[in-house]
Design an enzyme around this catalytic site. Structure first.
Site, mmCIF file in Angstrom:
data_model
loop_
_atom_site.group_PDB
_atom_site.id
_atom_site.type_symbol
_atom_site.label_atom_id
_atom_site.label_comp_id
_atom_site.label_asym_id
_atom_site.label_seq_id
_atom_site.Cartn_x
_atom_site.Cartn_y
_atom_site.Cartn_z
ATOM 1 N N HIS A 1 -5.608 9.231 -0.352
ATOM 2 C CA HIS A 1 -5.396 8.493 0.893
ATOM 3 C C HIS A 1 -6.127 9.154 2.065
ATOM 4 C CE1 HIS A 1 -3.382 6.113 4.034
ATOM 5 N NE2 HIS A 1 -3.053 5.283 3.063
ATOM 6 N N ASP B 1 0.820 -1.213 0.000
ATOM 7 C CA ASP B 1 0.000 0.000 0.000
ATOM 8 C C ASP B 1 0.854 1.263 0.000
ATOM 9 O OD1 ASP B 1 -2.110 -1.725 0.188
ATOM 10 O OD2 ASP B 1 -2.937 -0.874 2.036
ATOM 11 N N HIS C 1 -5.734 2.676 -4.377
ATOM 12 C CA HIS C 1 -5.736 2.919 -2.930
ATOM 13 C C HIS C 1 -6.300 4.315 -2.661
ATOM 14 C CE1 HIS C 1 -4.825 1.929 1.122
ATOM 15 N NE2 HIS C 1 -3.753 2.684 1.277
ATOM 16 N N HIS D 1 3.536 -2.388 3.407
ATOM 17 C CA HIS D 1 3.541 -0.986 2.992
ATOM 18 C C HIS D 1 4.865 -0.625 2.324
ATOM 19 C CE1 HIS D 1 0.313 -1.055 5.990
ATOM 20 N NE2 HIS D 1 -0.166 0.017 5.400
#
Length: 322
Positions: A185, A130, A181, A275
Site C-alpha cells: 500500500h 480496498d 491493491h 474501504h
C-alpha cells in the site's frame, strides 16, 4: 439671528417692564439685567467657537455615522451573544484558465488507461472494497454481503493477505472476487517501471498462492498513477481499475452521508469505492445495498460488470480517475 439676540428678544417683555417699577427696586432690576447681558454674551461666544470648528472641519455640524452592514462582521467564536469582531475582506483569485483539450492518445497508449466505469453494462454496478483484509472487520463485511446475497470485489493488500490467508479464503467462499491493491500500500505513482513491477508481482504471488487463481485486476493505492505503473500493471496482465463513485468513507463522514453520496452519484456501469475497517462503512453497507436495488441496480463483481458490458456494447469505458 444669533443665539444671544434670540435670547434677549425672548426676554424683552421682562426688560421693558423695568421702567414701570419704582426707583427703589431699580438696583435689583439692573443687577438682573446685568446677569441677562452676561449670559447672552457667553452664549454668543460659545456659538461662535462651535460654528468655527464645524466650518474648519468642512461639515455643517456633527453627524452620526451609520453602523456597518452585517456582512462586514462575524460572531467572535461563532457563538450567539459573544462580541462581534470585524472580518478583513478576502480577495478571491480568479478561476484558473481551462486547460486546452488533450491531444488524442496513440492507439498503443489507450489500453493503458484505467477502467473507471462500464456504461454498456446497463443497470449494473460493482461494489469494491480496498485495504483489507482486516481481522475483526473483513468477517463482518462478508456477513452483511451474505445476508443481502450481494457479490463484491475486494482489492486486497498483498502483505495483509499473506498474514491473514483465512480471510482471503472466506471471501472467495462467499462468491466474491479478489484483486490486487499492491503489496504494501505504497504510493507507486512516481516509481520506476521495474519498482512497480516488483511490487505488483509480489502482491499477485501472495494472492494466487492463497486462492489458487490468477489475479485479474489491480487498483493503485491512493489512486496515484503514472505511466510506469500503468504500463507495469498492463504488462503483468492485471489492468488498472479505479472507480466512478467515491463517498470518501475513509474520512468517516457517517453512514448517512456515505449512502446519500453514492445514491446521488451512481450511474449505469458504475464502480463504487469503499474501504474495509471503517465502522461507518459497515453500518452504511446494508442501507446502501437496499438503496441501489431500489433504484433498479444489480450488484455484480468487476469481472461480471466487464463481461456484461462487452456482451451488450462490445466495449468498455476506460477513463483516468480524477
Amino acid at each position: 439671528m444669533s443665539q444671544a439676540g434670540k435670547f434677549v428678544v425672548g426676554h424683552w417683555p421682562w426688560v421693558a417692564r423695568i421702567g414701570r417699577y419704582p426707583r427703589a427696586i431699580w438696583p435689583v432690576a439692573l443687577l438682573q439685567l446685568g446677569y441677562l447681558v452676561v449670559i447672552a454674551a457667553l452664549m454668543a461666544v460659545v456659538t461662535t467657537i462651535g460654528g468655527a470648528g464645524w466650518l474648519q472641519s468642512g461639515t455643517a455640524g456633527p453627524e452620526i455615522s451609520s453602523p456597518p452592514s452585517p456582512e462586514h462582521y462575524q460572531m467572535a467564536g461563532g457563538d450567539p451573544g459573544m462580541s462581534i469582531a470585524p472580518v478583513e475582506p478576502v480577495a478571491i483569485p480568479p478561476p484558473p484558465p481551462r486547460p486546452a483539450p488533450a491531444a488524442p492518445e496513440p492507439q498503443s497508449q489507450r489500453g493503458l488507461q484505467p477502467l473507471r466505469q462500464v456504461p454498456e453494462a446497463g443497470r449494473r454496478v460493482a461494489l469494491t472494497f480496498d485495504d483489507g483484509p482486516f481481522p475483526r472487520w473483513t468477517g463482518r463485511y462478508l456477513a452483511v454481503l451474505a445476508a443481502t446475497r450481494t457479490q463484491a470485489t475486494f482489492f486486497m493488500v498483498g502483505r495483509q493477505a499473506e498474514a491473514h490467508p483465512e480471510l482471503v479464503r472466506a471471501a472467495l467462499e462467499g462468491g466474491h472476487e479478489i484483486a490486487s491493491h499492491s503489496w504494501r500500500h505504497a504510493n507507486l505513482g512516481k516509481v520506476t517501471r521495474a519498482e512497480a513491477e516488483a511490487d505488483l508481482r509480489k502482491a499477485a504471488a501472495a494472492l494466487e498462492k492463497i486462492s489458487g487463481r490468477p489475479v485479474k485486476y489491480f487498483r493503485p493505492p491512493y489512486g496515484a498513477m503514472g505511466p510506469n505503473l500503468l504500463a507495469a500493471a498492463a504488462g503483468l496482465g492485471t489492468p488498472t481499475v479505479t472507480w466512478s463513485v467515491d463517498p470518501r468513507d475513509w474520512s468517516n463522514p457517517g453512514p448517512g452521508a456515505i449512502v446519500q453520496h453514492v445514491l446521488a452519484n451512481v450511474r449505469d456501469g458504475g464502480i463504487i469505492l469503499l474501504h474495509e475497517g471503517r465502522p461507518g462503512t459497515l453500518v452504511a453497507l446494508p442501507l446502501l445495498i437496499k438503496g441501489l436495488r431500489d433504484k433498479g441496480y444489480e450488484l455484480v463483481t468487476i469481472s461480471e460488470l466487464i463481461a456484461r458490458g462487452e456482451k451488450t456494447g462490445n466495449s468498455t469505458t476506460a477513463v483516468e480517475s480524477q
